[in-house]
Scaffold this motif. Sequence first.
Motif, short mmCIF file in Angstrom:
data_model
loop_
_atom_site.label_atom_id
_atom_site.label_comp_id
_atom_site.label_asym_id
_atom_site.label_seq_id
_atom_site.Cartn_x
_atom_site.Cartn_y
_atom_site.Cartn_z
N TYR A 1 6.49 -2.75 -3.32
CA TYR A 1 7.63 -3.61 -2.85
C TYR A 1 7.22 -4.50 -1.72
CZ TYR A 1 10.74 -1.70 -6.19
OH TYR A 1 11.06 -1.11 -7.51
N LEU A 2 6.36 -3.98 -0.72
CA LEU A 2 6.23 -4.80 0.58
C LEU A 2 4.72 -5.08 0.48
CD1 LEU A 2 8.32 -2.86 3.23
CD2 LEU A 2 8.89 -5.20 1.79
N THR A 3 3.80 -4.23 0.67
CA THR A 3 2.37 -4.66 0.97
C THR A 3 2.01 -5.31 -0.31
OG1 THR A 3 1.98 -2.66 1.93
CG2 THR A 3 -0.17 -3.64 1.18
N TRP A 4 2.01 -5.14 -1.49
CA TRP A 4 1.62 -6.04 -2.80
C TRP A 4 2.65 -6.94 -3.08
CZ3 TRP A 4 4.02 -6.36 -7.35
CH2 TRP A 4 3.41 -7.19 -8.37
N GLY A 5 4.05 -6.47 -3.17
CA GLY A 5 5.22 -7.36 -3.39
C GLY A 5 4.85 -8.62 -2.61
N LEU A 6 4.68 -8.39 -1.36
CA LEU A 6 4.90 -9.84 -0.43
C LEU A 6 3.57 -10.29 -0.25
CD1 LEU A 6 7.16 -8.45 2.34
CD2 LEU A 6 7.90 -9.90 0.66
N GLY A 7 2.23 -9.59 -0.26
CA GLY A 7 0.98 -9.95 0.23
C GLY A 7 0.35 -10.32 -0.90
N GLY A 8 0.41 -9.68 -2.20
CA GLY A 8 -0.11 -9.91 -3.26
C GLY A 8 -1.58 -9.05 -3.17
N GLY A 9 -2.52 -9.49 -3.80
CA GLY A 9 -3.86 -8.60 -3.82
C GLY A 9 -3.80 -7.67 -4.93
N GLU A 10 -4.47 -6.68 -4.85
CA GLU A 10 -4.51 -5.42 -5.90
C GLU A 10 -3.53 -4.59 -5.78
OE1 GLU A 10 -7.55 -1.85 -7.30
OE2 GLU A 10 -7.90 -3.17 -5.47
N ALA B 1 2.66 -7.38 6.13
CA ALA B 1 2.97 -8.29 5.05
C ALA B 1 4.38 -9.10 5.25
CB ALA B 1 3.09 -7.42 3.82
N ILE B 2 5.13 -8.27 5.87
CA ILE B 2 6.57 -8.83 6.17
C ILE B 2 6.42 -9.98 7.26
CG2 ILE B 2 8.82 -8.20 7.47
CD1 ILE B 2 8.55 -5.34 6.14
N ALA B 3 5.62 -9.53 8.38
CA ALA B 3 5.45 -10.67 9.39
C ALA B 3 4.81 -11.71 8.99
CB ALA B 3 4.44 -9.88 10.64
N ALA B 4 3.98 -11.82 7.93
CA ALA B 4 3.41 -12.93 7.30
C ALA B 4 4.19 -13.92 6.55
CB ALA B 4 2.03 -12.71 6.65
N ARG C 1 3.87 -13.07 -2.76
CA ARG C 1 2.74 -13.47 -3.63
C ARG C 1 2.41 -12.34 -4.66
NH1 ARG C 1 -0.23 -15.01 1.56
NH2 ARG C 1 -0.84 -12.84 1.52
N GLY C 2 2.87 -11.39 -4.53
CA GLY C 2 2.36 -10.21 -5.59
C GLY C 2 3.52 -10.27 -6.55
N SER C 3 4.88 -9.97 -6.33
CA SER C 3 6.04 -10.07 -7.27
C SER C 3 6.57 -11.12 -7.38
CB SER C 3 6.92 -8.93 -6.69
OG SER C 3 7.74 -9.35 -5.39
N GLY C 4 6.78 -12.16 -6.63
CA GLY C 4 7.43 -13.34 -6.67
C GLY C 4 8.87 -13.36 -6.13
N ALA C 5 9.11 -12.12 -5.97
CA ALA C 5 10.67 -11.90 -5.36
C ALA C 5 10.56 -12.30 -4.09
CB ALA C 5 10.95 -10.30 -5.58
N PRO C 6 11.76 -12.75 -3.49
CA PRO C 6 12.04 -13.31 -2.19
C PRO C 6 11.93 -12.07 -1.24
CG PRO C 6 14.01 -13.53 -3.15
CD PRO C 6 12.88 -13.09 -4.30
N LEU C 7 11.58 -12.51 0.03
CA LEU C 7 11.43 -11.43 1.03
C LEU C 7 12.80 -10.68 1.22
CD1 LEU C 7 10.40 -9.90 3.52
CD2 LEU C 7 11.01 -11.85 4.79
#
Length: 169
Positions: free
Chosen positions: A76-85, A120-123, A132-138
């Motif tokens: 939900y946070l690292t990938w969900g917000l930041g994308g990547g693998e 990822a949250i801070a960014a 960038r990963g899930s497309g869902a808003p913060l």
Amino acid sequence: MAADLLSSLDLARRDEPTPQLDVHASLLDWLAFQRHEFRRKWRDLSPEQLAAWSVPPVELSVLGLIRHMQQMEHHYLTWGLGGGERIETYGDDDYAGGSAATVEEDVRLYLAEVARADAAIAAMPALDAPGRGSGAPLSHLLIKIIDEYALHSGQAHMLRFAALGRVQR
């Protein structure tokens, strides 16, 4: 040793966050509070107690919940917000997996994931910014992870009592 790692965590009792009008700050305060409360459920437990399926026949332990929350922080946070693998550290073996021998590594992985999730949250520029990963808003992802912590902290609370063999608040 796992006991050293666990004893280094701040497990003092905290009050709930104070009400505020800034929704972004309020969500971050609630996330910090829920993470802290989740960690408080680990106190006084040996590695064996953390890993014990203390409510048979349920294949669930406090350690399983730690492993699960590491995956939730990532999804939900690292990938969900930041994308990547997108990584499933434990796959389907999060709840039931782990042992007294894996406690230290599992806790280290969880704490490292929380640090990556915080970055990822801070960014994110705003609550309505899409991940960038899930497309869902913060905002949605913060509410979801707060809900995950509330649910699993309750489970960990009961498992803790069962592992200790007594109610110890």
